[in-house]
Design an enzyme around this catalytic site. Structure first.
Site, PDB file in Angstrom:
ATOM      1  N   TYR A 254       3.897   5.137  -6.498  1.00  0.00           N
ATOM      2  CA  TYR A 254       2.655   4.553  -7.012  1.00  0.00           C
ATOM      3  C   TYR A 254       2.627   4.601  -8.537  1.00  0.00           C
ATOM      4  CZ  TYR A 254      -2.338   4.152  -8.058  1.00  0.00           C
ATOM      5  OH  TYR A 254      -3.545   3.770  -8.591  1.00  0.00           O
TER       6      TYR A 254
ATOM      7  N   LEU B 243      -3.608  -0.335 -13.401  1.00  0.00           N
ATOM      8  CA  LEU B 243      -4.128   0.535 -12.359  1.00  0.00           C
ATOM      9  C   LEU B 243      -5.142  -0.222 -11.489  1.00  0.00           C
ATOM     10  CD1 LEU B 243      -4.790   4.260 -12.839  1.00  0.00           C
ATOM     11  CD2 LEU B 243      -6.241   2.918 -11.334  1.00  0.00           C
TER      12      LEU B 243
ATOM     13  N   VAL C 219      -3.107  -2.657  -9.302  1.00  0.00           N
ATOM     14  CA  VAL C 219      -2.454  -2.043  -8.145  1.00  0.00           C
ATOM     15  C   VAL C 219      -3.480  -1.648  -7.098  1.00  0.00           C
ATOM     16  CG1 VAL C 219      -1.170  -0.006  -7.371  1.00  0.00           C
ATOM     17  CG2 VAL C 219      -0.390  -1.288  -9.365  1.00  0.00           C
ATOM     18  N   GLU C 220      -4.607  -1.114  -7.538  1.00  0.00           N
ATOM     19  CA  GLU C 220      -5.614  -0.630  -6.592  1.00  0.00           C
ATOM     20  C   GLU C 220      -6.262  -1.758  -5.799  1.00  0.00           C
ATOM     21  OE1 GLU C 220      -6.551   2.248  -5.512  1.00  0.00           O
ATOM     22  OE2 GLU C 220      -5.276   3.481  -6.792  1.00  0.00           O
ATOM     23  N   THR C 221      -6.708  -2.814  -6.487  1.00  0.00           N
ATOM     24  CA  THR C 221      -7.525  -3.828  -5.788  1.00  0.00           C
ATOM     25  C   THR C 221      -7.232  -5.265  -6.206  1.00  0.00           C
ATOM     26  OG1 THR C 221      -9.297  -3.659  -7.441  1.00  0.00           O
ATOM     27  CG2 THR C 221      -9.430  -2.199  -5.514  1.00  0.00           C
TER      28      THR C 221
END
Length: 351
Positions: free
Chosen positions: A334, A142, A145-147
């Protein structure tokens, strides 16, 4: 109200009638100097000149005892940021088919870096798994994927982005006004100057990209140093993600999804990609010609369909944990990317 606000600005050495003073901000104003870089030339062209913003300011003063001078000063330094609205209307989770979307996240480089991140933070991940019951690879994926594991946390001023969406994006203005309020309260609580906080175009912050309300409620000081830092502390990021997922219903040691076959897509067209919770048990799906093609647990699932090629549709039955990832971002593309990346990170050691 606007006339009263102008008087306040005059007491701060600002000009409400013609141009805005570009000199340095008053000492201890609580407003970032960075907001001087792109400030409007006229007070009336700033957000401080917007009657709706004035009402918002008055409410924060009344309900939260917020410093009116600080708010007036901050809103006078900003104007609408059109790029924010453009990006909000063109989100890749909505516009790009899954087989293209997933290549951004589910690839060897991101799996490798995820494995390295997991190794560097294995003690925090083990602690989070024990305390919250969340799979370590899911936490890492997570964040990946986010940053990109904290490499890309956003370079936009969160205050200006949230203000633009709160007052110039009608479709979700109620939501973004609540997030703007949360951000301003958080800035006061954490001692941030308004406008110094950098994040995404939608106002998400840190390596976990929490919106301000989630930062308030679910971010935790996992390394116990007395300060929550979602930008620089991997421990705080890991603990906060685990806390978020547990809060939204993550089930320990339970599956995410199983691949499925659909005998008659027309028969289940109204069930495909519907809702945010598991809807039917396996017996019900079987009656609709939907069958798992992998070992499965007889619990309720939801039917997921994603395009895995230009002319190919693939199907999965998603368990509760799949839909919990959707609480982080309400896109099946996502959620599937996060969970496929988690699988890749978990198997990378044997790569």
């Amino acid at each position: 109200m606007i006339k009263q606000a102008a008087v306040v600005f005059l007491t701060l050495g600002l000009t409400a009638c013609s141009s805005v003073d570009h000199s340095e901000l008053p000492l201890n104003s609580g407003v970032s100097e960075a907001l001087l870089e792109d400030m409007p030339a006229e007070w009336a062209d700033s957000y401080a000149g917007n009657p709706e913003v004035q009402s918002f300011i008055s409410r924060l003063v009344k309900e939260h005892d917020y410093d009116r001078n600080r708010l007036e000063l901050a809103f006078s330094r900003i104007k609408v940021r059109p790029k924010v609205i453009e990006k909000s209307d063109n989100q890749p989770e909505v516009l790009i088919p899954y087989y293209e979307y997933k290549t951004r996240f589910v690839n060897e480089e991101r799996a490798k870096l995820g494995y390295q991140f997991a190794q560097s933070n294995r003690e925090w991940l083990r602690k989070a798994e024990q305390e919250f019951g969340v799979d370590p690879n899911v936490i890492v994926a997570l964040i990946g994927v986010e940053t990109y594991y904290g490499r890309i946390t956003g370079s936009r001023d969160v205050f200006t982005s949230l203000t633009t969406l709160a007052f110039d994006y009608p479709r979700r203005k109620v939501y973004f006004q609540s997030e703007l309020e949360a951000y301003l309260l958080l800035a006061r609580q954490e001692g941030w100057n308004i406008g110094q906080t950098k994040g995404s175009y939608s106002g998400a912050m840190g390596m976990v990209q929490f919106m301000p309300s989630n930062y308030q409620k679910l971010a935790i000081d996992y390394d116990k140093n007395g300060h929550i830092d979602l930008w620089g502390s991997a421990a705080d990021a890991i603990g906060s993600v685990a806390n978020y997922l547990k809060h939204h219903g993550w089930q320990k040691d339970q599956p995410w999804f199983v691949m499925a076959s659909v005998g008659d897509p027309e028969k289940v067209k109204d069930e495909i990609n519907r809702g945010r919770e598991p809807s039917k048990d396996m017996v019900d799906w079987s009656a609709l010609t939907v069958l798992p093609t992998q070992s499965f647990i007889p619990q309720k699932t939801g039917l997921i369909a994603l395009r895995t090629g230009p002319e190919e549709m693939s199907y999965w039955l998603g368990y509760k944990n799949f839909f919990t990832i959707m609480d982080y971002n309400p896109s099946r593309r996502y959620a599937m990317s996060v969970l496929e990346l988690a699988e890749s990170i978990g198997s990378y050691e044997n790569h």
